[in-house]
Enzyme design. Sequence first.
Site, PDB file in Angstrom:
ATOM      1  N   ASP A 176       0.921  -1.130   0.000  1.00 44.90           N
ATOM      2  CA  ASP A 176       0.000   0.000   0.000  1.00 44.90           C
ATOM      3  C   ASP A 176       0.957   1.175   0.000  1.00 44.90           C
ATOM      4  O   ASP A 176       1.602   1.464   1.018  1.00 44.90           O
ATOM      5  CB  ASP A 176      -0.881   0.013   1.242  1.00 44.90           C
ATOM      6  N   HIS A 177       1.102   1.827  -1.142  1.00 42.43           N
ATOM      7  CA  HIS A 177       2.228   2.757  -1.250  1.00 42.43           C
ATOM      8  C   HIS A 177       2.106   3.950  -0.305  1.00 42.43           C
ATOM      9  O   HIS A 177       3.077   4.642  -0.056  1.00 42.43           O
ATOM     10  CB  HIS A 177       2.480   3.187  -2.698  1.00 42.43           C
ATOM     11  N   HIS A 239      -5.628   3.105   1.212  1.00 40.70           N
ATOM     12  CA  HIS A 239      -4.721   4.194   1.592  1.00 40.70           C
ATOM     13  C   HIS A 239      -5.176   4.935   2.854  1.00 40.70           C
ATOM     14  O   HIS A 239      -4.420   5.118   3.788  1.00 40.70           O
ATOM     15  CB  HIS A 239      -4.566   5.199   0.444  1.00 40.70           C
TER      16      HIS A 239
HETATM   17  C1  BG6 Z   1      -3.706   4.688  -6.478  1.00 42.60           C
HETATM   18  C2  BG6 Z   1      -5.074   4.867  -7.046  1.00 42.60           C
HETATM   19  O1  BG6 Z   1      -3.690   3.622  -5.572  1.00 42.60           O
HETATM   20  O2  BG6 Z   1      -3.313   5.874  -5.822  1.00 42.60           O
HETATM   21  C3  BG6 Z   1      -5.129   6.051  -7.990  1.00 42.60           C
HETATM   22  O3  BG6 Z   1      -5.465   3.688  -7.728  1.00 42.60           O
HETATM   23  C4  BG6 Z   1      -4.574   7.295  -7.297  1.00 42.60           C
HETATM   24  O4  BG6 Z   1      -6.446   6.279  -8.418  1.00 42.60           O
HETATM   25  C5  BG6 Z   1      -3.231   7.010  -6.642  1.00 42.60           C
HETATM   26  O5  BG6 Z   1      -4.452   8.303  -8.262  1.00 42.60           O
HETATM   27  C6  BG6 Z   1      -2.759   8.169  -5.791  1.00 42.60           C
HETATM   28  O6  BG6 Z   1      -1.445   7.990  -5.377  1.00 42.60           O
HETATM   29  P1  BG6 Z   1      -0.532   9.244  -5.070  1.00 42.60           P
HETATM   30  O7  BG6 Z   1       0.748   8.651  -4.565  1.00 42.60           O
HETATM   31  O8  BG6 Z   1      -0.395  10.007  -6.335  1.00 42.60           O
HETATM   32  O9  BG6 Z   1      -1.223  10.027  -4.008  1.00 42.60           O
END
Ligand code: BG6
Length: 480
Positions: A176-177, A239
């Site tokens: 989960d980044h 997230h």
């Molecule tokens: C992803 C979603 O997990 O996270 C995308 O599938 C979203 O829809 C993205 O744009 C957002 O990541 P970050 O790091 O740009 O906030």
Amino acid sequence: ALRDNTTIIVLGASGDLAKKKTYPALFGLFKMGFLPKDVHIIGYARTKMDEAEAHKRITSYIKVNDDETKEKLEQFKKFTSYVDGAYDQDEPFQKLNKYIEGFESKFSGPGNRLFYLALPPSVFIPVARGLRKNTYGKGINRIVVEKPFGKDTDSYRELASAMKEQWSEDETYRIDHYLGKEMVKNMLVLRFANIALASSWDKNSISNVQITFKEAIGTEGRGGYFDEFGIIRDILQNHLLQVLSVLTMERPVSFSAEDVRDEKVKVLRAIPPIAREDTLLGQYVAANGKPGYLDDETVPPNSPCPTFAATTLWIHNPRWEGVPFILKAGKALNEGKVEIRIQFKDVTQGIFKDIARNELVIRIQPNEAVYLKLNTKMPGLYTRTIPIEMDMTYKRRFSDQKIPEAYESLILDALKGDHSNFVRDDELDVAWKIFTPILHWTEGRDGPAPRPVPYPYGSRGPKELDSFTGKYGYKRVDNS
Ligand code: BG6
């Protein structure tokens, strides 16, 4: 620790995720000197490409704006190669295995392998199986997977058990980044290394919390894909819930991966499934020259899919009983921003009138910052109070430090075998339990799907939003 003689295999190497995130992160790690010695990186995908074409494609997202980067990129290419093959047959994976062995034999010790699945969910299981059967190495093997991990409790459990037949929990790294973002990682320090914050971190001091994700762009070009998921599954269930768990968990016994994740699971288990009446759904419509969600031809006509959602979660434990946690996320809004806003309770009035509440804001992106709104006396020969901001903006305070990309941080953790910032199986199980009923409701699986309220592209969201947050006690702090 990092192990030498490591091969990183990026499956789905010609796809979007690999190009936008995986390869730039691998290159970033290399540039900073964080890749293991004797590393080799192999891209694998169905597309047939020769080496030059593969390099071009793979590095197309790496920004080269100085000589040093240019030189590093040339070096990076030397240990990066590409193999094409199918995802659902043994033979190409056996060929891949031979290919990896060719590199491994050049170095000492058993070869270690990190398989990174930058793949759509439809091929997760065949690939996990094919790799385990045909491409499993003699050293340490690890597999990194990306969401979506199922669509609800049942489909998650099916996927998880199919994966577990092949790969143990210890070998599995679920990304989960958001857990790799600098500010999210900072939560543990802010909370547990500061008594001034720790002692007011509960229902006695805190009135309400908002965790907000805003994007200024719509689903342009990927509406059909998005429609299968919707904003709740795309952002809230993973997230924002992960951010909530590090914000609210009890102090872990240690910072080991299992101790931290035990505490996260515990707090998540104290959250009942989200109630319909605690939910506000929205869908953007054309405005400001931009198309509405339903104007996208890949989106089914009249789709009830929410592109905005606000939901309130309740944690039934002694620390948090009665404190609303509002998670909200939306596409096509007026700005792109992710933040945590902790609003404290009112002070006893009497000596003061209309005094603003304290707020602690942790801005995850862009422009990372932590700021605290405090009341202060307006300087001068009169008694007036004003809310001010004690502001720690990273750009100012840490101007010399580079803030790592989430994927750099997480890939490095996976290479080291540190699971702390990856999602454990039981964590996901609870996460799905919290969200499954509301997801089924929005998808019309328990009767007609609710119609999301429209909001204009580029706006703050549905106009009902202010009364929604107001219902949970949020009061805007006005310091103008
Ligand atoms: C992803 C979603 O997990 O996270 C995308 O599938 C979203 O829809 C993205 O744009 C957002 O990541 P970050 O790091 O740009 O906030």
